[in-house]
Design a protein around this motif. Structure first.
Motif, short mmCIF file in Angstrom:
data_model
loop_
_atom_site.label_atom_id
_atom_site.label_comp_id
_atom_site.label_asym_id
_atom_site.label_seq_id
_atom_site.Cartn_x
_atom_site.Cartn_y
_atom_site.Cartn_z
N SER A 183 -48.09 20.01 26.39
CA SER A 183 -46.62 20.93 26.97
C SER A 183 -45.75 20.56 25.90
N ASN A 226 -46.07 26.61 25.96
CA ASN A 226 -45.80 27.08 27.52
C ASN A 226 -45.27 28.42 27.56
N SER A 262 -49.68 31.68 31.06
CA SER A 262 -49.12 30.95 30.03
C SER A 262 -50.47 30.42 29.37
N LYS A 296 -50.79 27.60 28.13
CA LYS A 296 -50.97 26.43 28.39
C LYS A 296 -52.17 26.09 29.52
#
Length: 261
Positions: free
Chosen positions: A238, A243, A251, A253
């Protein structure tokens, strides 16, 4: 130490557990609470703490060698000094701060707090001056600003604390060492040993889990505080670059196929 009274904190916070004996080995008797006016050059050794650190109170000049693997967090309390390191030569005035990895020297006419995190390599940083108030809400009307952020969660940082006039903090502890200096204002620091004056140039060290409270009665307090660790900051899972990278509307992520392993 500049002790004012001997009022203990246990009577105020029966619901807060006091610290145990954390340090079975004392290095030059400096693994304990320290609070003193910045009147002479001094070095304090906290290498037995969970996050090994050292503190230097520097007057006018210092040369630090054999410190290639360490990072030094500086704050200029008075006057002005010239900082030299492998990154170059820089002029630092009152209320400026810096992070300096590796060996360095200071020369000039001033007083500088240096807090060193051993075996950690940070990024060279210079900033300042400090602002009148902190940017983040803290406790009991106080505010704070992270002057030098942790590069990753868990790494060291340098913070600014503002205590408004008339405020006495709720007695509290921190799980790691704190090394600090009063930049401006007047007040007190209350610990189990008693109550100590806090005025411009006062330097202090709070061992891990040391119960304490800062108070600013008739004036505010502006304090610079070194933290050898942190519980916030970016991680591999993160951070802003990751992100806010999107493939379509998703995303990166949560897209394991493209995440760097």
């Amino acid at each position: 130490m500049q002790q004012v009274t001997t009022t203990t904190l246990q009577e105020q916070v029966a619901n807060i557990a006091l610290e145990s004996e954390l340090f079975s080995i004392s290095i030059q008797s400096e693994q304990k609470f320290y609070c003193q006016q910045f009147l002479e050059a001094r070095k304090l050794d906290y290498t037995m703490a969970n996050h090994p650190s050292r503190a230097y109170w520097v007057i006018d000049s210092i040369e630090v060698n054999e410190s290639e693997q360490d990072t030094h967090y500086l704050f200029v309390s008075e006057g002005e000094v010239t900082l030299k390191s492998c990154n170059g030569e820089f002029f630092l005035q009152k209320n400026t701060f810096a992070a300096v990895p590796g060996n360095f020297s200071l020369n000039g006419s001033g007083k500088v707090l240096v807090a060193t995190r051993l075996n950690y390599t940070g990024l060279f940083t210079i900033g300042g001056p400090i602002e009148p108030l902190g940017r983040l809400n803290y406790i009991d009307g106080c505010s704070s600003t992270v002057l030098i952020n942790p590069l990753r969660r868990g790494e060291p940082c340098l913070n600014f604390l503002y205590v408004p006039p008339g405020v006495s903090q709720t007695p509290h502890t921190h799980p790691s060492l704190r090394i600090g200096l009063v930049a401006e204002g007047n007040g007190t620091c209350q610990v189990d040993e008693g109550t100590f004056k806090m005025e411009p140039g006062t330097v202090f060290c709070l061992p891990e889990n040391k119960l304490h409270s800062f108070s600013a009665i008739d004036d505010s307090l502006r304090i610079i505080i070194y933290h050898p660790d942190s519980d916030v900051g970016p991680t591999d899972d993160s951070h802003t670059m990751l992100n806010n990278t999107f493939v379509g509307k998703t995303s990166a992520k949560v897209i394991d196929a493209i995440r760097t392993k």
